[in-house]
Design a protein around this motif. Sequence first.
Motif, mmCIF file in Angstrom:
data_model
loop_
_atom_site.group_PDB
_atom_site.id
_atom_site.type_symbol
_atom_site.label_atom_id
_atom_site.label_comp_id
_atom_site.label_asym_id
_atom_site.label_seq_id
_atom_site.Cartn_x
_atom_site.Cartn_y
_atom_site.Cartn_z
ATOM 1 N N HIS A 75 41.082 38.713 21.193
ATOM 2 C CA HIS A 75 40.745 39.842 22.051
ATOM 3 C C HIS A 75 41.359 39.678 23.437
ATOM 4 O O HIS A 75 41.320 38.594 24.026
ATOM 5 C CB HIS A 75 39.220 39.978 22.182
ATOM 6 N N SER A 76 41.919 40.764 23.938
ATOM 7 C CA SER A 76 42.419 40.764 25.308
ATOM 8 C C SER A 76 41.252 40.630 26.284
ATOM 9 O O SER A 76 40.147 41.117 26.018
ATOM 10 C CB SER A 76 43.179 42.059 25.599
ATOM 11 N N ASN A 77 41.498 39.964 27.396
ATOM 12 C CA ASN A 77 40.477 39.908 28.441
ATOM 13 C C ASN A 77 41.139 39.743 29.798
ATOM 14 O O ASN A 77 42.346 39.512 29.901
ATOM 15 C CB ASN A 77 39.450 38.799 28.170
ATOM 16 N N TRP A 78 40.343 39.838 30.841
ATOM 17 C CA TRP A 78 40.860 39.858 32.210
ATOM 18 C C TRP A 78 39.875 39.100 33.094
ATOM 19 O O TRP A 78 38.770 39.570 33.354
ATOM 20 C CB TRP A 78 40.991 41.308 32.676
ATOM 21 N N MET A 79 40.257 37.912 33.551
ATOM 22 C CA MET A 79 39.419 37.167 34.483
ATOM 23 C C MET A 79 39.583 37.747 35.886
ATOM 24 O O MET A 79 40.701 37.981 36.342
ATOM 25 C CB MET A 79 39.796 35.679 34.489
ATOM 26 N N ASP A 80 38.474 37.961 36.551
ATOM 27 C CA ASP A 80 38.448 38.527 37.892
ATOM 28 C C ASP A 80 38.358 37.379 38.909
ATOM 29 O O ASP A 80 37.388 36.628 38.923
ATOM 30 C CB ASP A 80 37.243 39.448 38.025
ATOM 31 N N ASN A 81 39.382 37.246 39.766
ATOM 32 C CA ASN A 81 39.394 36.166 40.743
ATOM 33 C C ASN A 81 38.983 36.617 42.146
ATOM 34 O O ASN A 81 39.228 35.922 43.136
ATOM 35 C CB ASN A 81 40.770 35.497 40.800
ATOM 36 N N SER A 82 38.334 37.780 42.240
ATOM 37 C CA SER A 82 37.990 38.340 43.546
ATOM 38 C C SER A 82 37.076 37.421 44.365
ATOM 39 O O SER A 82 37.212 37.303 45.588
ATOM 40 C CB SER A 82 37.303 39.699 43.384
ATOM 41 N N LYS A 83 36.146 36.774 43.692
ATOM 42 C CA LYS A 83 35.201 35.923 44.411
ATOM 43 C C LYS A 83 35.919 34.752 45.075
ATOM 44 O O LYS A 83 35.627 34.402 46.240
ATOM 45 C CB LYS A 83 34.118 35.424 43.458
ATOM 46 N N ALA A 84 36.845 34.143 44.366
ATOM 47 C CA ALA A 84 37.603 33.033 44.945
ATOM 48 C C ALA A 84 38.445 33.508 46.124
ATOM 49 O O ALA A 84 38.569 32.815 47.141
ATOM 50 C CB ALA A 84 38.492 32.385 43.883
ATOM 51 N N LYS A 85 39.016 34.696 45.999
ATOM 52 C CA LYS A 85 39.798 35.243 47.110
ATOM 53 C C LYS A 85 38.919 35.451 48.343
ATOM 54 O O LYS A 85 39.321 35.147 49.472
ATOM 55 C CB LYS A 85 40.429 36.569 46.694
ATOM 56 N N TYR A 86 37.736 35.950 48.120
ATOM 57 C CA TYR A 86 36.843 36.299 49.223
ATOM 58 C C TYR A 86 36.252 35.062 49.890
ATOM 59 O O TYR A 86 36.312 34.909 51.123
ATOM 60 C CB TYR A 86 35.733 37.213 48.717
ATOM 61 N N LEU A 87 35.664 34.164 49.100
ATOM 62 C CA LEU A 87 34.948 33.030 49.672
ATOM 63 C C LEU A 87 35.854 31.852 50.016
ATOM 64 O O LEU A 87 35.548 31.077 50.929
ATOM 65 C CB LEU A 87 33.831 32.568 48.726
ATOM 66 N N LEU A 88 36.937 31.677 49.284
ATOM 67 C CA LEU A 88 37.843 30.556 49.548
ATOM 68 C C LEU A 88 39.029 30.956 50.421
ATOM 69 O O LEU A 88 39.816 30.091 50.817
ATOM 70 C CB LEU A 88 38.376 29.984 48.228
ATOM 71 N N ASN A 89 39.184 32.252 50.670
ATOM 72 C CA ASN A 89 40.358 32.739 51.399
ATOM 73 C C ASN A 89 41.636 32.244 50.713
ATOM 74 O O ASN A 89 42.559 31.736 51.348
ATOM 75 C CB ASN A 89 40.325 32.292 52.860
ATOM 76 N N TRP A 90 41.663 32.413 49.415
ATOM 77 C CA TRP A 90 42.736 31.894 48.553
ATOM 78 C C TRP A 90 43.323 33.037 47.741
ATOM 79 O O TRP A 90 42.630 33.990 47.400
ATOM 80 C CB TRP A 90 42.145 30.841 47.608
ATOM 81 N N SER A 91 44.612 32.941 47.462
ATOM 82 C CA SER A 91 45.251 33.881 46.542
ATOM 83 C C SER A 91 46.310 33.137 45.744
ATOM 84 O O SER A 91 46.990 32.249 46.281
ATOM 85 C CB SER A 91 45.914 35.041 47.293
ATOM 86 N N PRO A 92 46.484 33.483 44.479
ATOM 87 C CA PRO A 92 47.537 32.838 43.702
ATOM 88 C C PRO A 92 48.912 33.321 44.149
ATOM 89 O O PRO A 92 49.088 34.480 44.536
ATOM 90 C CB PRO A 92 47.233 33.276 42.269
ATOM 91 N N VAL A 93 49.880 32.430 44.069
ATOM 92 C CA VAL A 93 51.267 32.761 44.394
ATOM 93 C C VAL A 93 52.008 33.239 43.146
ATOM 94 O O VAL A 93 52.819 34.159 43.199
ATOM 95 C CB VAL A 93 51.982 31.547 45.010
ATOM 96 N N TYR A 94 51.701 32.643 42.009
ATOM 97 C CA TYR A 94 52.447 32.920 40.780
ATOM 98 C C TYR A 94 52.007 34.238 40.155
ATOM 99 O O TYR A 94 50.818 34.468 39.931
ATOM 100 C CB TYR A 94 52.260 31.785 39.769
ATOM 101 N N ASP A 95 52.993 35.088 39.873
ATOM 102 C CA ASP A 95 52.779 36.260 39.035
ATOM 103 C C ASP A 95 53.540 36.054 37.729
ATOM 104 O O ASP A 95 54.103 34.969 37.484
ATOM 105 C CB ASP A 95 53.209 37.545 39.747
ATOM 106 N N LEU A 96 53.582 37.069 36.873
ATOM 107 C CA LEU A 96 54.189 36.905 35.555
ATOM 108 C C LEU A 96 55.662 36.515 35.651
ATOM 109 O O LEU A 96 56.111 35.578 34.971
ATOM 110 C CB LEU A 96 54.044 38.204 34.750
ATOM 111 N N GLU A 97 56.423 37.220 36.477
ATOM 112 C CA GLU A 97 57.854 36.941 36.559
ATOM 113 C C GLU A 97 58.115 35.537 37.095
ATOM 114 O O GLU A 97 58.994 34.829 36.593
ATOM 115 C CB GLU A 97 58.545 37.994 37.427
#
Length: 326
Positions: A281-303
């Motif tokens: 089954h397809s699914n989608w993890m939501d990383n909004s909480k880490a972005k908000y509380l850790l002031n973090w964002s991933p650098v890597y995208d698909l490409e």
Amino acid sequence: MLILVTGATGKVGQHFIARLLDDSRFSKARIRALCHNRMRPETERVEVTRGSIADRETVAKALAGITHVVHLATCKETRADVMDVTVKGLFWLLEHFRISATARQFILIGGDAGIGHFYYRHQAPITETTPHQAYPGCYALSKVLEEVMLEQFGIQYGLNGCCLRAPWIMEKDDFKFTLSFGDDVFGGPDWKTLVPRADAERYARDGTVPLLHDADGRPLKRNFVHVEDLVSAILSAIDNPRTKGQLFNVCMDRPVDYGEVAAYLARTRGLGSIDIASQFHSNWMDNSKAKYLLNWSPVYDLEMLIDSAWGYERSEEDPRIVWYPG
């Protein structure tokens, strides 16, 4: 700051230690690396102790004077060891940490196996409130038990702990080999078992990639994270007062879509693809909480994930070795 790192010779452990030692924010921090089967060299800022976290005396010695723990050690689908390492081992770590006079923060790296990743259907994005759902096998069960144990120690004793829940962790050319029809496939599914043998051999020679479909017949979406992004999140969590008692999904902004992977590889590298049906089954993890509380964002995208994997060139001193089963 004296940080105990379990699983220090693994993929995440090596990257974490290197990044922390180079980070000016942690210029005075030291590392104690707890190693089991593999060892690493000692340096002025890295000391090494050897043993299993399943052994209480080893854990007590390793935690002496420690201020922080980054717990990475795990053992995948190894039924003979999984409860000793991931349950008893974590218990001893938490027990000795909670009574330590120097201990300040405990960081656990969890996994999306604890919520079943693509084995179960989710009607909405997977957040930190999604119930635990282990898929068949001992590894997924161990990831559930780890998260629950850390949470309960926080409730029972006020222990300052947090869990960074990661999906499949990629580095170097890992992602390329997750799509191999050969014996060198990394992880699962084992694509060569899903097509006739002669076809698998041809696909392996030609660099053909699988276009995995979910149970609804659409290209499957599956979550990944690059090790550099995970390490950035760990560094952001250290001594962050907003992390106490918290669970964070740490993953790419969007899940990897196998259809998009096939299209990008066809466009940029002329590689073909073959449809593979599944009941996943397809699914989608939501990383909004880490972005908000850790002031973090991933650098890597698909490409970036694809380009870095296909562009990676291994030296003779860097053979491709998979250290764990499952």
